[in-house]
Motif scaffolding. Structure first.
Motif, short mmCIF file in Angstrom:
data_model
loop_
_atom_site.label_atom_id
_atom_site.label_comp_id
_atom_site.label_asym_id
_atom_site.label_seq_id
_atom_site.Cartn_x
_atom_site.Cartn_y
_atom_site.Cartn_z
N UNK A 1 0.86 -1.18 0.00
CA UNK A 1 0.00 0.00 0.00
C UNK A 1 0.90 1.22 0.00
N UNK A 2 0.71 2.14 -0.95
CA UNK A 2 1.58 3.31 -1.02
C UNK A 2 1.38 4.20 0.20
N UNK A 3 2.45 4.88 0.59
CA UNK A 3 2.40 5.72 1.80
C UNK A 3 1.40 6.86 1.62
N UNK A 4 1.32 7.44 0.41
CA UNK A 4 0.42 8.57 0.17
C UNK A 4 -1.04 8.14 0.32
N UNK A 5 -1.37 6.96 -0.21
CA UNK A 5 -2.73 6.45 -0.09
C UNK A 5 -3.07 6.15 1.37
N UNK A 6 -2.14 5.47 2.05
CA UNK A 6 -2.37 5.10 3.45
C UNK A 6 -2.58 6.34 4.32
N UNK A 7 -1.72 7.32 4.14
CA UNK A 7 -1.82 8.54 4.95
C UNK A 7 -3.11 9.31 4.61
N UNK A 8 -3.49 9.33 3.34
CA UNK A 8 -4.72 10.01 2.92
C UNK A 8 -5.96 9.36 3.53
N UNK A 9 -5.97 8.03 3.59
CA UNK A 9 -7.11 7.33 4.18
C UNK A 9 -7.24 7.64 5.67
#
Length: 228
Positions: A40-48
């Protein structure tokens, strides 16, 4: 009156914990593949996480900087967001979500998943390790923890050893692909430079780990056994 009763019932409902809330998020649509494994990309994880907890914060632990010099470790007096050791380098990410702190550590790795030592470190590898470590910390907090079941971060799966009549074992070791001085080459070429005392080759060999280190040692032993 009905509305008042409804509101009171809503108030009486127990609030979900951070872990329970994040665990309910379906990350499957965001999962990507790398070397056959899920991540899971860090940007996606942090955005969620931020979409559910706007006040969530992240930070990377800073350590006193020590660098190797002539067999000693010298303090520079600086603080850096990584810890360098004789065995490799590691980073630590901490996330604070709804007042709850979660931390995780991760070693700095190359593109084969091997630990990187001081001679081969650069800020690109350190930055990648930080972002992977952030995702790992978020997983501990509850987001996409299932990705890590049985596996850690994506790394190249071990190849099955099969008998082959095409090449002898020694030739296979010499043909093992590596990247040396920014150029794709083979373990046999590296061995040649190493035997000649090339300082760059010696430093590179000292930074080897995992499968690459085993291949080098086997090739070195095979050449020693043959008197080469």
């Amino acid at each position: 009156m009905t509305e008042e009763i409804k509101e009171k019932k809503e108030e009486q409902k127990p609030k979900l914990s951070v872990y329970a809330t994040l665990q309910k998020i379906d990350v499957k649509p965001y999962i990507k593949k790398k070397m056959g494994l899920d991540y899971l990309s860090w940007a996606t994880a942090w955005g969620l996480v931020k979409s559910h907890y706007p006040d969530a914060k992240k930070e990377f632990t800073e350590y006193p900087e020590y660098i190797p010099s002539k067999g000693e470790w010298i303090s520079t007096g600086r603080q850096v967001p990584y810890r360098l050791t004789p065995f490799g380098c590691e980073v630590e990410a901490t996330v604070t979500i709804n007042g709850e702190k979660t931390s995780q550590n991760l070693y700095v790795m190359d593109n084969r998943g091997n630990s990187v030592k001081a001679q081969a470190l650069d800020m690109k590898l350190i930055n990648k390790a930080q972002q992977r470590c952030l995702v790992k910390a978020l997983a501990t907090a509850g987001l996409g923890l299932e990705i890590y079941a049985g596996e850690d971060l994506p790394e190249e799966p071990a190849k099955k050893q099969t008998k082959s009549k095409d090449k002898p074992v020694k030739q296979k070791l010499e043909d093992y692909p590596i990247t040396f001085n920014g150029q794709p080459t083979t373990m046999g070429i590296l061995m040649k430079h190493f035997k000649e005392g090339n300082s760059a080759a010696v430093n590179y060999v000292n930074s080897l780990g995992g499968e690459a280190q085993k291949v080098f040692e086997e090739l070195l032993n095979s050449k020693a056994g043959n008197g080469n």
